[in-house]
Design an enzyme around this catalytic site. Structure first.
Site, PDB file in Angstrom:
ATOM      1  CG  ASN A 158      18.954  19.301  -2.278  1.00 23.56           C
ATOM      2  OD1 ASN A 158      18.990  20.470  -1.456  1.00 23.56           O
ATOM      3  ND2 ASN A 158      19.278  18.094  -1.645  1.00 23.56           N
ATOM      4  CB  CYS A 165      22.350  18.686   0.071  1.00 17.64           C
ATOM      5  SG  CYS A 165      22.698  17.491   1.072  1.00 17.64           S
TER       6      CYS A 165
END
Ligand SMILES: Cc1cc2nc3c(=O)[nH]c(=O)nc-3n(C[C@H](O)[C@H](O)[C@H](O)COP(=O)(O)OP(=O)(O)OC[C@H]3O[C@@H](n4cnc5c(N)ncnc54)[C@H](O)[C@@H]3O)c2cc1C
Ligand SMILES: Cc1cc2nc3c(=O)[nH]c(=O)nc-3n(C[C@H](O)[C@H](O)[C@H](O)COP(=O)(O)O)c2cc1C
Ligand code: FES
Lengths: 269, 362
Positions: free
Chosen positions: B186, B189
């Protein structure tokens, strides 16, 4: 403890306005009625499509296991509840539940308990099945229901059937005792020993109830609200700040709650 | 009455087996096991029976299996990180074993408290969230959560976030254990201050993070891209060059809402990430551009609720799709998408769903 949430379709059996802008909705939902406990909630898909997007949470207001029905009591607030209010008897809606932990019923069977139930506004909803279950278990119950004014007053007859004693308050005095729902508490608690308090309503009211309970050293459970998305503990959207639940600062209202020991809650402001 | 009871009990036993556990269903995050009592016949049972039926028809006619970076998925439908917990939260609603993969909540090296509430608010056809990556930390996951997931027969993909490229590497090393099928990195975010989206909006930094992860694991590595960029193709190409085995997109779009009664931002964190049907056209456009820019498989997501939505992403070039906010609308959305895709293939004489990938580009 049974905790089994299901997705099901509930058929509308009855849908009536019981006070100004407040509706009672009775649904046929045997899967939910079977395992529901007082203090739990369901999430209702108020309309097909994207508006509203999320399923809306409502406390279970009535549990009829024998007939496989549940009752909800809700206020028309915004778009979702507006859409919901248009559904008619015979129509079906998607619901999930029963969700959340529910109230803790007093301990040992046989040991009679004097319980005080305090509900403000729509916070009265989860207290009805609680009063019913306490009565069934042989406990003594006093219920105090607080409303803004007489136009919002509802379901008092249903409560009168389940409670040993019912006190109604309105802020403007248009019905029952004039004042706040917390006003009768202190006098009552001076006159007799209360073993446990259960409360649901707006947060300032709950904070006030919690303070009284703390001063009087009475166990108190409060049912909180939070904006919810998943309703099953997956998205972490619904958290509230607590002192120590599971050693974590934030507890999920949908799964660790909505009912909390009032001493665990950190009140805003 | 007694007969009916034992019938439904037998029915439930079967469900429970389908869930991968016998006699107990774990429905709570704290792992508390709940005994399934007689007489609790309910919707799960019928859903589970339906699950089994459709499974069989599917196997007979359409190949739904897809491969992402060497990882075989039963079908191209995944759950989007952060919307499906660790999977077991949804096990009362569906058989997790039917999913192509479960992508779990984003993990960090140390536990994270997350942002103060309110964290979510609905907007027209969308959802704004600012969870702030609340998670119990990678060590807790490895010790307590992963062992429980072993009961299921599906792929668990772990989503990771770090404050520095090195932290991502450390996470990758720790998570390279049996039971973890792949890592989703990720770099997108929007709800955390350090790292997060900052990595995903700069091609060079994105590449550095991916290279660090690759150096620390032999698991397939999926880079999750941020839509908060002007040139998605540039970031996608950069992570591909750095060794990403696949890319997934989109993460949420930075947005906000204001409570006009309070004259205050609706979210305590002021800004949040927008997801749900409202973002679908943007997500689809980015998947299209990305599929053109890279050779590695693309996992498409953003506003998918129905099989028709999923088909659009597949036609745009996605090898697989993920469902996030859709799970909130309907907790069985993943299953209806899988069934809808199978049905589409059957009705259109498609023997292998892979034939449909990029169909709109041809
Ligand atoms: C556990 C729980 C039990 C509840 N029980 C009852 C009840 O018995 N009776 C009742 O009238 N109301 C109850 N509510 C509140 C009810 O969910 C909201 O009134 C309803 O969602 C309003 O939706 P709307 O679209 O009409 O309003 P909107 O205009 O969308 O919102 C009005 C307000 O409702 C609340 N709300 C909106 N969406 C959500 C959501 N997805 N989750 C949680 N809150 C939301 C917010 O406070 C918001 O400011 C309960 C809430 C919770 C969390
Ligand atoms: C409540 C919530 C939490 C999320 N948490 C994460 C996360 O931890 N890691 C991540 O990579 N993406 C996270 N996302 C983004 C989703 O995985 C997905 O990329 C995005 O929501 C778009 O898909 P959707 O429109 O189907 O929801 C989260 C999204 C939501 C709504
Ligand atoms: S509403 Fe998703 S965790 Fe509570």
């Amino acid at each position: 403890m049974i905790y089994l949430v299901v997705k099901t379709s509930g058929m509308v059996l009855e849908h009536v306005e019981v006070a100004n802008g407040i509706k009672y909705l009775k649904l046929e939902a045997p899967d939910i009625a079977r395992s529901a406990r007082p203090g739990q909630f369901v999430q209702v898909r108020c309309a097909a499509g994207c508006s509203p997007l999320l399923r809306k949470p409502f406390s279970i207001h009535e549990i009829d296991r024998a007939n496989g029905t549940i009752g909800l009591l809700y206020e028309i607030k915004g778009h979702g509840t507006q859409m919901l209010s248009g559904s008619r008897a015979g129509e079906s809606m998607e619901i999930t539940g029963p969700s959340g932990n529910g109230f803790t019923l007093p301990g040992d069977p046989g040991e009679e308990c004097n319980a005080l139930l305090v509900g403000g506004g729509l916070g009265i909803a989860p207290l009805l099945p609680l009063a019913a279950e306490l009565r069934e278990k042989g406990h003594k119950t006093t219920v105090i229901l607080g409303f803004n004014d007489a136009s919002r007053l509802c379901r008092t007859e249903a409560f009168a059937r389940e409670a040993d004693r019912l006190i109604v308050t309105t802020v403007d005095g248009s019905s029952g005792e004039k004042g706040l729902v917390t006003d009768p508490m202190s006098g009552l608690m001076k006159r007799e020993k209360i073993n446990v308090i259960y409360a649901c309503g707006p947060e300032p009211m709950l904070a006030a109830v919690a303070r009284i309970a703390e001063v009087q050293r009475v166990k108190c459970e409060v049912s909180l609200e939070a904006y919810m998305a998943c309703g099953v503990g997956a998205c972490l959207g619904c958290v509230c700040r607590t002192k120590s639940i599971g050693g974590k600062p934030y507890a999920r209202v949908c799964t660790e709650g909505p009912v909390f020991d009032s001493r665990e809650v950190i009140w805003n402001g | 009455m007694d007969d009916a009871r034992s019938d439904s009990e037998a029915g439930l036993r079967t469900d429970v087996k389908n869930c991968g556990k016998t006699g107990f269903i774990t429905c709570r995050e704290d792992g508390l096991k709940v005994e399934v009592k007689a007489g609790m016949k309910n919707k799960i049972r019928t859903d589970m029976e339906e699950d089994m039926k459709t499974d069989m028809t599917a196997n007979a006619k359409v190949n739904m299996e897809v491969e992402i970076a060497g990882l075989k998925l039963k079908n191209p439908v995944l759950t989007a990180s952060g919307t499906f917990g660790f999977g077991k939260e949804y096990s009362p609603f569906l058989d997790l074993n039917r999913l192509g993969a479960v992508v779990v909540k984003g993990l960090t090296l140390n536990p994270r408290e997350g942002n103060p509430p309110p964290r979510i608010i609905e907007t027209p056809a969308g959802l704004l969230n600012s969870i702030g990556l609340q998670n119990p930390g990678v060590d807790y996951f490895l010790e307590y959560i992963l062992p429980e997931l072993a009961a299921y027969d599906t792929n668990f993909i772990v989503n990771i976030s770090g404050n520095t490229p090195e932290e991502y590497g450390l996470l990758a090393a720790k998570l390279s254990v049996p039971g973890v099928a792949a890592l989703e990195v990720n770099i997108s975010c929007p709800n955390v201050k350090a790292g997060g989206m900052a990595f995903g909006t700069d091609p060079e930094m994105a590449a550095e993070v991916v290279a660090n992860v690759k150096a620390n694991t032999r698991l397939p590595v999926i880079a999750k891209l941020s839509p908060n960029v002007t040139d998605i193709a540039a970031v996608a190409s950069a992570v591909e060059k750095a060794g990403a085995d696949a890319v997934s997109l989109i993460n949420t779009l930075l947005g906000m809402a204001i409570d006009i009664k309070k004259r205050k931002p609706a979210l305590a964190n002021i800004m949040g990430g927008l997801s749900g049907p409202a973002v679908k056209p943007v997500a689809l456009r980015m998947v299209w551009q990305t599929a053109e820019a890279v050779r590695v498989p693309v996992i498409g997501m953003g506003g998918i609720v129905t099989a028709e939505d999923a088909l659009e992403f597949i036609f745009a070039g996605a090898r697989a799709v993920a469902i996030g906010t859709g799970n909130f609308i309907d907790p069985r959305a993943t299953i209806s998408v899988i069934e809808g895709l199978e049905k589409y293939c059957l009705e259109n004489g498609i023997e292998d769903i892979n034939q449909l990938v990029g169909a709109a580009r041809k």
